[in-house]
Enzyme design. Structure first.
Site, PDB file in Angstrom:
ATOM      1  N   GLU A 100       0.836  -1.208   0.000  1.00  0.00           N
ATOM      2  CA  GLU A 100       0.000   0.000   0.000  1.00  0.00           C
ATOM      3  C   GLU A 100       0.868   1.254   0.000  1.00  0.00           C
ATOM      4  O   GLU A 100       2.015   1.223   0.433  1.00  0.00           O
ATOM      5  CB  GLU A 100      -0.878   0.021   1.263  1.00  0.00           C
ATOM      6  CG  GLU A 100      -2.352  -0.291   1.001  1.00  0.00           C
ATOM      7  CD  GLU A 100      -3.100   0.826   0.283  1.00  0.00           C
ATOM      8  OE1 GLU A 100      -2.487   1.611  -0.469  1.00  0.00           O
ATOM      9  OE2 GLU A 100      -4.319   0.903   0.458  1.00  0.00           O
ATOM     10  N   ASP A 101       0.290   2.339  -0.462  1.00  0.00           N
ATOM     11  CA  ASP A 101       1.011   3.611  -0.418  1.00  0.00           C
ATOM     12  C   ASP A 101       0.959   4.228   0.979  1.00  0.00           C
ATOM     13  O   ASP A 101       1.968   4.704   1.495  1.00  0.00           O
ATOM     14  CB  ASP A 101       0.454   4.596  -1.461  1.00  0.00           C
ATOM     15  CG  ASP A 101      -1.064   4.775  -1.398  1.00  0.00           C
ATOM     16  OD1 ASP A 101      -1.739   4.082  -0.604  1.00  0.00           O
ATOM     17  OD2 ASP A 101      -1.590   5.605  -2.159  1.00  0.00           O
ATOM     18  N   ASP A 104      -4.185   5.399   6.302  1.00  0.00           N
ATOM     19  CA  ASP A 104      -4.732   6.625   6.885  1.00  0.00           C
ATOM     20  C   ASP A 104      -5.741   6.192   7.959  1.00  0.00           C
ATOM     21  O   ASP A 104      -5.362   5.881   9.073  1.00  0.00           O
ATOM     22  CB  ASP A 104      -5.359   7.429   5.741  1.00  0.00           C
ATOM     23  CG  ASP A 104      -5.814   8.812   6.142  1.00  0.00           C
ATOM     24  OD1 ASP A 104      -5.167   9.406   7.007  1.00  0.00           O
ATOM     25  OD2 ASP A 104      -6.810   9.314   5.576  1.00  0.00           O
ATOM     26  N   PHE A 153      -1.813  15.896   4.358  1.00  0.00           N
ATOM     27  CA  PHE A 153      -2.260  15.280   3.111  1.00  0.00           C
ATOM     28  C   PHE A 153      -1.095  15.181   2.139  1.00  0.00           C
ATOM     29  O   PHE A 153      -0.582  16.179   1.644  1.00  0.00           O
ATOM     30  CB  PHE A 153      -3.441  16.010   2.472  1.00  0.00           C
ATOM     31  CG  PHE A 153      -4.034  15.178   1.377  1.00  0.00           C
ATOM     32  CD1 PHE A 153      -4.943  14.166   1.678  1.00  0.00           C
ATOM     33  CD2 PHE A 153      -3.620  15.336   0.057  1.00  0.00           C
ATOM     34  CE1 PHE A 153      -5.443  13.336   0.681  1.00  0.00           C
ATOM     35  CE2 PHE A 153      -4.117  14.510  -0.951  1.00  0.00           C
ATOM     36  CZ  PHE A 153      -5.027  13.504  -0.624  1.00  0.00           C
ATOM     37  N   ARG A 166       1.220  12.271  -8.794  1.00  0.00           N
ATOM     38  CA  ARG A 166       1.778  10.932  -8.543  1.00  0.00           C
ATOM     39  C   ARG A 166       3.211  10.825  -9.046  1.00  0.00           C
ATOM     40  O   ARG A 166       3.996  10.012  -8.562  1.00  0.00           O
ATOM     41  CB  ARG A 166       0.947   9.861  -9.269  1.00  0.00           C
ATOM     42  CG  ARG A 166      -0.472   9.710  -8.770  1.00  0.00           C
ATOM     43  CD  ARG A 166      -1.090   8.447  -9.358  1.00  0.00           C
ATOM     44  NE  ARG A 166      -2.529   8.400  -9.238  1.00  0.00           N
ATOM     45  CZ  ARG A 166      -3.196   7.988  -8.166  1.00  0.00           C
ATOM     46  NH1 ARG A 166      -2.545   7.612  -7.087  1.00  0.00           N
ATOM     47  NH2 ARG A 166      -4.513   7.971  -8.144  1.00  0.00           N
TER      48      ARG A 166
HETATM   49  P1  IMP Z   1      -7.593   4.724   4.379  1.00  0.00           P
HETATM   50  O1  IMP Z   1      -8.641   3.745   3.984  1.00  0.00           O
HETATM   51  O2  IMP Z   1      -8.183   5.944   5.027  1.00  0.00           O
HETATM   52  O3  IMP Z   1      -6.516   4.113   5.242  1.00  0.00           O
HETATM   53  O4  IMP Z   1      -6.879   5.259   3.065  1.00  0.00           O
HETATM   54  C1  IMP Z   1      -7.185   4.742   1.832  1.00  0.00           C
HETATM   55  C2  IMP Z   1      -6.471   5.369   0.682  1.00  0.00           C
HETATM   56  O5  IMP Z   1      -6.664   6.766   0.656  1.00  0.00           O
HETATM   57  C3  IMP Z   1      -4.953   5.202   0.648  1.00  0.00           C
HETATM   58  O6  IMP Z   1      -4.552   3.953   0.163  1.00  0.00           O
HETATM   59  C4  IMP Z   1      -4.586   6.316  -0.302  1.00  0.00           C
HETATM   60  O7  IMP Z   1      -4.719   5.906  -1.645  1.00  0.00           O
HETATM   61  C5  IMP Z   1      -5.593   7.396   0.039  1.00  0.00           C
HETATM   62  N1  IMP Z   1      -4.976   8.361   0.961  1.00  0.00           N
HETATM   63  C6  IMP Z   1      -5.035   8.387   2.313  1.00  0.00           C
HETATM   64  N2  IMP Z   1      -4.330   9.407   2.813  1.00  0.00           N
HETATM   65  C7  IMP Z   1      -3.786  10.024   1.735  1.00  0.00           C
HETATM   66  C8  IMP Z   1      -2.900  11.160   1.593  1.00  0.00           C
HETATM   67  O8  IMP Z   1      -2.449  11.809   2.556  1.00  0.00           O
HETATM   68  N3  IMP Z   1      -2.578  11.497   0.318  1.00  0.00           N
HETATM   69  C9  IMP Z   1      -3.031  10.816  -0.771  1.00  0.00           C
HETATM   70  N4  IMP Z   1      -3.829   9.757  -0.692  1.00  0.00           N
HETATM   71  C10 IMP Z   1      -4.207   9.374   0.554  1.00  0.00           C
HETATM   72 MG    MG Z   2      -4.075   3.580  -2.021  1.00  0.00          MG
END
Ligand code: IMP
Ligand code: MG
Length: 177
Positions: A100-101, A104, A153, A166
């Site tokens: 994963e990137d 969050d 962010f 990206r």
């Molecule tokens: P989560 O489900 O909230 O943990 O995050 C899901 C997805 O949201 C991550 O895999 C990212 O692709 C995107 N995401 C979350 N935080 C960021 C950020 O700070 N910048 C860009 N994409 C984000």
């Molecule tokens: Mg992602």
């Protein structure tokens, strides 16, 4: 949205990313020594990271791709996870490594993890480039973390804002003006 965003400083530079990705690759190679991995790239954010990471891994590695719904043109999570593209391969009996990137809220990964576990892999671990623990609402933890960061962010090195940035070779962040 009516909000304007401006770029912050470089948070993590190109060399620092490279060094950490190489360390992660070594650690993963050690942990899966004499075994094999199916690395799953969560599109699109993890595409740059996984490309660099797998070249630092020296055990038998396959890759596959999944796409799940993301935020769109806002920085807020909806909590809704949709599978847009599923795996091409059967992962039963495989050592699965989700790449994963960023984690969050953790909602995406929690869902993905359960979804993939239902296919009976031999093992399942999570590798994330970035971790924002402050924002976590779902109970999920990564086995490999590149960098633990504060609640900003993030854009660059695969991470986007409304599909842009990206391609930045470093990690930066956006701030409300
Ligand atoms: P989560 O489900 O909230 O943990 O995050 C899901 C997805 O949201 C991550 O895999 C990212 O692709 C995107 N995401 C979350 N935080 C960021 C950020 O700070 N910048 C860009 N994409 C984000
Ligand atoms: Mg992602």
């Amino acid at each position: 949205m009516g909000k304007n965003y401006v770029f912050g400083d470089v948070m993590i530079g190109k060399e620092e990313i490279q060094k950490r990705v190489s360390e992660l690759g070594k650690e993963i190679s050690r942990d899966y020594k004499d075994d094999s991995i199916v690395a799953i790239c969560v599109l699109k954010g993890a595409v740059i990271f996984i490309s660099d990471l797998i070249r630092e891994i020296n055990v038998d590695t396959k890759i596959d791709f999944m796409a799940v719904s993301s935020y769109g043109a806002t920085t807020q999570s909806t909590g809704v996870v949709r599978i847009l593209k599923d795996l091409d391969s059967d992962i039963e009996g495989e050592n699965v490594l989700i790449v994963e990137d960023i984690i969050d809220t953790g909602l995406t990964l929690k869902y993905l993890k359960e979804y993939l576990l239902a296919r009976k892999p031999k093992s399942l671990k999570i590798c994330t480039l970035l971790d924002k623990p402050e924002r976590r609402t779902a109970d999920v933890k990564a086995d490999y973390v590149g960098f633990t960061i504060e609640n900003k962010f993030i854009v660059g090195y695969g991470l986007d804002f409304d599909e842009r940035y990206r391609n930045l070779p470093y990690i930066s962040y956006l701030e409300e003006e």
